[in-house]
Motif scaffolding. Structure first.
Motif, mmCIF file in Angstrom:
data_model
loop_
_atom_site.group_PDB
_atom_site.id
_atom_site.type_symbol
_atom_site.label_atom_id
_atom_site.label_comp_id
_atom_site.label_asym_id
_atom_site.label_seq_id
_atom_site.Cartn_x
_atom_site.Cartn_y
_atom_site.Cartn_z
ATOM 1 N N THR A 34 -1.623 -6.031 -12.065
ATOM 2 C CA THR A 34 -1.750 -6.052 -13.513
ATOM 3 C C THR A 34 -0.375 -6.225 -14.131
ATOM 4 O OG1 THR A 34 -1.546 -3.665 -13.666
ATOM 5 C CG2 THR A 34 -3.787 -4.539 -13.549
ATOM 6 N N PRO A 42 -4.744 -8.364 -3.604
ATOM 7 C CA PRO A 42 -4.072 -7.226 -4.238
ATOM 8 C C PRO A 42 -4.496 -7.098 -5.703
ATOM 9 C CG PRO A 42 -2.531 -9.027 -3.908
ATOM 10 C CD PRO A 42 -3.815 -9.429 -3.250
ATOM 11 N N CYS A 43 -4.658 -5.879 -6.163
ATOM 12 C CA CYS A 43 -4.986 -5.599 -7.566
ATOM 13 C C CYS A 43 -3.666 -5.551 -8.334
ATOM 14 C CB CYS A 43 -5.733 -4.287 -7.701
ATOM 15 S SG CYS A 43 -7.322 -4.290 -6.872
ATOM 16 N N LEU A 50 -9.122 -9.859 1.194
ATOM 17 C CA LEU A 50 -8.630 -8.709 0.445
ATOM 18 C C LEU A 50 -7.510 -9.201 -0.469
ATOM 19 C CD1 LEU A 50 -8.400 -5.899 3.154
ATOM 20 C CD2 LEU A 50 -9.995 -6.044 1.241
ATOM 21 N N GLU A 102 0.828 -1.212 0.000
ATOM 22 C CA GLU A 102 0.000 0.000 0.000
ATOM 23 C C GLU A 102 0.861 1.260 0.000
ATOM 24 O OE1 GLU A 102 -4.102 -1.080 2.253
ATOM 25 O OE2 GLU A 102 -2.271 -1.182 3.473
ATOM 26 N N THR A 139 -3.217 -1.313 -4.319
ATOM 27 C CA THR A 139 -4.551 -1.330 -3.726
ATOM 28 C C THR A 139 -5.037 -2.771 -3.605
ATOM 29 O OG1 THR A 139 -5.606 -1.129 -5.895
ATOM 30 C CG2 THR A 139 -5.162 0.927 -4.701
ATOM 31 N N TYR A 140 -6.062 -2.929 -2.758
ATOM 32 C CA TYR A 140 -6.655 -4.246 -2.552
ATOM 33 C C TYR A 140 -8.112 -4.215 -2.993
ATOM 34 C CZ TYR A 140 -2.609 -5.471 0.305
ATOM 35 O OH TYR A 140 -1.343 -5.735 0.743
ATOM 36 N N GLU A 141 -8.633 -5.396 -3.317
ATOM 37 C CA GLU A 141 -10.022 -5.539 -3.723
ATOM 38 C C GLU A 141 -10.664 -6.619 -2.852
ATOM 39 O OE1 GLU A 141 -11.623 -7.620 -7.583
ATOM 40 O OE2 GLU A 141 -10.987 -5.576 -8.061
ATOM 41 N N GLN A 142 -11.855 -6.349 -2.359
ATOM 42 C CA GLN A 142 -12.562 -7.300 -1.493
ATOM 43 C C GLN A 142 -13.156 -8.425 -2.347
ATOM 44 O OE1 GLN A 142 -13.161 -6.560 2.004
ATOM 45 N NE2 GLN A 142 -13.972 -8.610 2.285
ATOM 46 N N GLN A 143 -12.823 -9.667 -2.028
ATOM 47 C CA GLN A 143 -13.390 -10.847 -2.668
ATOM 48 C C GLN A 143 -13.899 -11.757 -1.557
ATOM 49 O OE1 GLN A 143 -13.626 -11.704 -6.005
ATOM 50 N NE2 GLN A 143 -12.842 -9.684 -6.547
#
Length: 126
Positions: free
Chosen positions: A25, A22-23, A20, A7, A12-16
């Motif tokens: 790419t 990590p995003c 959480l 961070e 950023t992180y995404e809730q699944q």
């Protein structure tokens, strides 16, 4: 709550569900055409050098690397073929006089050159 190193570096992180994640790419890279030699080296990397393949893929350099390998292998193949033709005295005159012998000798030269290119470039890491 303190931020993680990820961070702090702008991640950023995404809730699944309850987790959480990590995003992540893969960086964009310029598409370049990859010929038969590049495809063969890619298959070699995937089967025998997985760490190198993953590193190149995630850094966004895989396509450029394979295009460079393809170019080097093609140039080496052409150079070797011409050198072997000169060394064995294969000429256009032989092609006109005895086409079958010319084809046999050229196929032999191409096979030898292909083995050299595979050993030196395709199935090795520099």
């Amino acid at each position: 709550m303190t931020k993680s190193i990820f961070e702090q570096l702008g991640g950023t992180y995404e809730q699944q569900g309850d987790y959480l994640l990590p995003c992540l790419t893969v960086p964009d890279e310029k598409e370049q055409p990859i010929g038969v030699w590049g495809q063969r080296h890619l298959r070699y990397l995937k089967e025998y050098r997985r760490a190198t393949h993953i590193t190149l893929l995630t850094s966004g350099r895989l396509n450029a690397y394979l295009a460079d390998i393809d170019r080097q292998a093609q140039e080496r193949m052409e150079r070797l073929t011409e050198q072997m033709k000169r060394a064995q005295g294969i000429t256009e005159q032989l092609k006109a006089e005895n086409a079958l012998e010319w084809v046999q000798r050229m196929n032999n030269i191409r096979a030898c050159a292909r083995e050299i290119v595979e050993r030196e470039i395709i199935f090795s890491l520099r």
